[in-house]
Design a protein around this motif. Structure first.
Motif, short mmCIF file in Angstrom:
data_model
loop_
_atom_site.label_atom_id
_atom_site.label_comp_id
_atom_site.label_asym_id
_atom_site.label_seq_id
_atom_site.Cartn_x
_atom_site.Cartn_y
_atom_site.Cartn_z
N PRO A 1 39.66 41.35 51.49
CA PRO A 1 38.36 40.92 50.94
C PRO A 1 38.55 39.96 49.78
CG PRO A 1 38.91 43.07 50.08
CD PRO A 1 39.97 42.75 51.10
N GLU A 2 37.48 39.30 49.41
CA GLU A 2 37.55 38.34 48.31
C GLU A 2 38.04 38.98 47.02
OE1 GLU A 2 34.23 35.80 47.62
OE2 GLU A 2 33.92 35.40 49.74
N LYS A 3 37.70 40.24 46.76
CA LYS A 3 38.12 40.87 45.52
C LYS A 3 39.64 41.02 45.43
CE LYS A 3 37.64 45.67 47.14
NZ LYS A 3 36.94 46.97 46.91
N ILE B 1 43.19 30.79 43.67
CA ILE B 1 42.18 31.55 42.93
C ILE B 1 41.02 30.64 42.53
CG2 ILE B 1 41.71 32.78 40.78
CD1 ILE B 1 44.59 33.89 40.96
N ILE B 2 41.35 29.45 42.02
CA ILE B 2 40.31 28.51 41.60
C ILE B 2 39.53 28.00 42.82
CG2 ILE B 2 39.88 26.26 40.53
CD1 ILE B 2 42.34 26.83 38.75
N ALA B 3 40.23 27.79 43.93
CA ALA B 3 39.55 27.34 45.15
C ALA B 3 38.54 28.38 45.62
CB ALA B 3 40.58 27.07 46.25
N GLN B 4 38.90 29.66 45.53
CA GLN B 4 37.96 30.70 45.92
C GLN B 4 36.73 30.68 45.02
OE1 GLN B 4 38.15 33.22 48.69
NE2 GLN B 4 36.06 32.75 48.02
N LYS B 5 36.93 30.47 43.74
CA LYS B 5 35.79 30.39 42.82
C LYS B 5 34.94 29.18 43.14
CE LYS B 5 34.57 30.26 37.91
NZ LYS B 5 35.09 30.24 36.51
N ALA B 6 35.56 28.05 43.45
CA ALA B 6 34.80 26.84 43.78
C ALA B 6 33.93 27.05 45.00
CB ALA B 6 35.76 25.67 44.01
N VAL B 7 34.48 27.72 46.01
CA VAL B 7 33.73 27.98 47.24
C VAL B 7 32.58 28.95 46.96
CG1 VAL B 7 33.86 29.07 49.50
CG2 VAL B 7 35.62 27.46 48.79
N THR B 8 32.86 30.00 46.22
CA THR B 8 31.84 31.02 45.93
C THR B 8 30.69 30.45 45.12
OG1 THR B 8 33.56 32.74 45.98
CG2 THR B 8 31.47 33.29 44.92
N GLY C 1 41.63 38.57 46.72
CA GLY C 1 42.12 37.21 46.94
C GLY C 1 41.47 36.52 48.11
N GLY C 2 41.00 37.31 49.07
CA GLY C 2 40.22 36.75 50.15
C GLY C 2 40.99 35.91 51.13
N THR C 3 40.24 35.24 51.98
CA THR C 3 40.82 34.42 53.04
C THR C 3 41.62 33.26 52.47
OG1 THR C 3 38.94 35.02 54.43
CG2 THR C 3 40.25 33.12 55.13
N ILE C 4 41.18 32.72 51.36
CA ILE C 4 41.88 31.58 50.77
C ILE C 4 43.24 31.99 50.24
CG2 ILE C 4 41.82 29.85 48.93
CD1 ILE C 4 38.77 29.80 49.26
N CYS C 5 43.30 33.09 49.51
CA CYS C 5 44.58 33.50 48.92
C CYS C 5 45.53 34.10 49.95
CB CYS C 5 44.35 34.50 47.79
SG CYS C 5 43.74 33.75 46.26
N TRP C 6 45.00 34.69 51.03
CA TRP C 6 45.87 35.29 52.04
C TRP C 6 46.29 34.27 53.10
CZ3 TRP C 6 49.27 38.72 53.06
CH2 TRP C 6 49.56 39.10 54.36
N VAL C 7 45.35 33.49 53.62
CA VAL C 7 45.63 32.53 54.68
C VAL C 7 45.81 31.12 54.11
CG1 VAL C 7 44.91 31.65 56.92
CG2 VAL C 7 44.22 33.94 56.23
N GLY C 8 44.87 30.70 53.28
CA GLY C 8 44.87 29.33 52.80
C GLY C 8 46.06 28.95 51.95
N ILE C 9 46.66 29.93 51.27
CA ILE C 9 47.80 29.61 50.41
C ILE C 9 48.98 29.08 51.22
CG2 ILE C 9 48.86 31.90 50.40
CD1 ILE C 9 49.28 31.49 47.34
N HIS C 10 49.07 29.48 52.50
CA HIS C 10 50.07 28.90 53.38
C HIS C 10 49.87 27.38 53.48
CE1 HIS C 10 52.37 32.13 55.36
NE2 HIS C 10 51.28 32.87 55.25
#
Length: 340
Positions: free
Chosen positions: A176-178, A326-333, A180-189
């Motif tokens: 879940p986003e709390k 982390i910042i990307a997730q905040k930008a999207v949210t 790290g979410g999809t960005i921190c788990w998948v997108g960081i690749h």
């Protein structure tokens, strides 16, 4: 082994995620300069029982029910910290405080505060921390980086990267986003693809996300698109999703396209293909660097003092990529364009 040199002691902290690749490396190459000396549990349910069945060389290896006791008593040189995201950040921080060099599952942090604490500890202890992802070892990404660094691609204009995973309902609880979410788990690749191929980091980000499967899964978006401004010029787009079909021939669909003013390079790392198009021709099978064993990097650094500057640089990059995610997730949210 050189002289009477003591073997590098490697400990496994947790038993979930990509960390088992270290065990695969040890089993395949049986390095004289490194060995697994201890296994440390993060919780009662995350045991090493099935792993010991798979890797017979682990039979008889000490198992600590609490990894913190392992860190105090076994004193490993390197720890592979690979556990579920709800426990990962605390385990990484405790391992860093113990003074070990670290191979870490990602993301090691879901918040700026978690990341800052781990980063400060690693820097204070003069440690190395690299991710278990290992994308910098990809022959395709290394070939693009060599081409780009040679100047033959010209000025970088655009980079496109993608990462696609199959869906299962457990992802809602695990990623879940709390945490790290999809960005921190998948997108960081995908962020690591871009840096590995170009050396570029990121200066601005915005993006969008949604759930096409069900609004019930809203805490874990199944598709995300990010737009970045790159440091020193150029732009990048990242596409990540949980829509990989069940009949996939390969798992992750790792892909990148690097566009320069003189050439374009496109690679599918999952299928091990690379195509380079320049002003004169299109080369579908350019020569690739040899495969690099990612899990040999830190053991050789500790044993022989090899590639220390690279290890330091990769440590800095790991923290920067996690911070960017982390910042990307905040930008999207928030729907904003944010500085990185």
């Amino acid at each position: 082994m050189v002289g009477n040199m003591k073997k590098v002691k490697i400990a496994m902290i947790g038993n979930w995620g990509h960390g088992s690749a270290m065990l695969g490396y040890i089993e395949k190459y049986k390095p004289e300069f490194a060995e697994i000396t201890a296994l440390g549990q993060i919780s009662e349910t995350e045991t090493f029982d099935k792993t010991i069945e798979t890797f017979e060389f682990l039979k008889g290896c000490p198992i600590y029910k609490d990894y913190r006791n392992l860190l105090r008593e076994a004193k490993p040189d390197i720890a592979v910290v690979s556990t579920t995201l709800d426990k990962l950040s605390e385990a990484a921080l405790n391992t860093a405080k113990a003074g070990c060099h670290i191979y870490a599952e990602k993301p090691i942090a879901a918040t700026p505060e978690q990341l800052a604490a781990i980063r400060q500890t690693v820097e204070d202890n003069n440690q190395y921390l690299v991710f278990t992802m290992g994308n910098p070892a990809s022959p395709q990404l290394r070939a693009i980086r060599e081409l780009y660094d040679s100047g033959k691609m010209g000025t970088l204009a655009v980079v496109n990267a993608r990462k696609s995973y199959p869906w299962n309902d457990n992802r809602v609880e695990q990623f879940p986003e709390k945490l790290g979410g999809t960005i921190c788990w998948v997108g960081i690749h995908a962020l690591e693809f871009i840096h590995s191929a170009t050396g570029k980091l990121f200066s601005k980000v915005t993006g969008m996300q949604s759930n096409v499967r069900s609004a019930d899964f809203a805490s874990c978006p199944d598709n995300v698109v990010l737009s970045f401004e790159l440091c020193d010029g150029g732009h990048a787009s990242v596409s990540v999703d949980y829509c990989r079909p069940a009949g996939r021939p390969v798992y992750g669909d790792d892909w990148i396209r690097v566009v320069g003013t003189n050439a374009i390079a496109e690679a599918n790392m999952s299928r091990q293909t690379l195509r380079v198009t320049d002003m004169e021709t299109e080369n579908l099978s350019p020569a690739l660097p040899p495969l690099e064993e990612w899990f040999e990097l830190l053991p050789r650094a500790v044993a022989f003092g090899e590639q220390l500057d690279r290890c330091k640089h990769l440590t800095e990059v790991a923290f920067e990529l996690n911070r960017t995610a982390i910042i990307a997730q905040k930008a999207v949210t928030t729907g904003q364009i944010l500085e990185i």
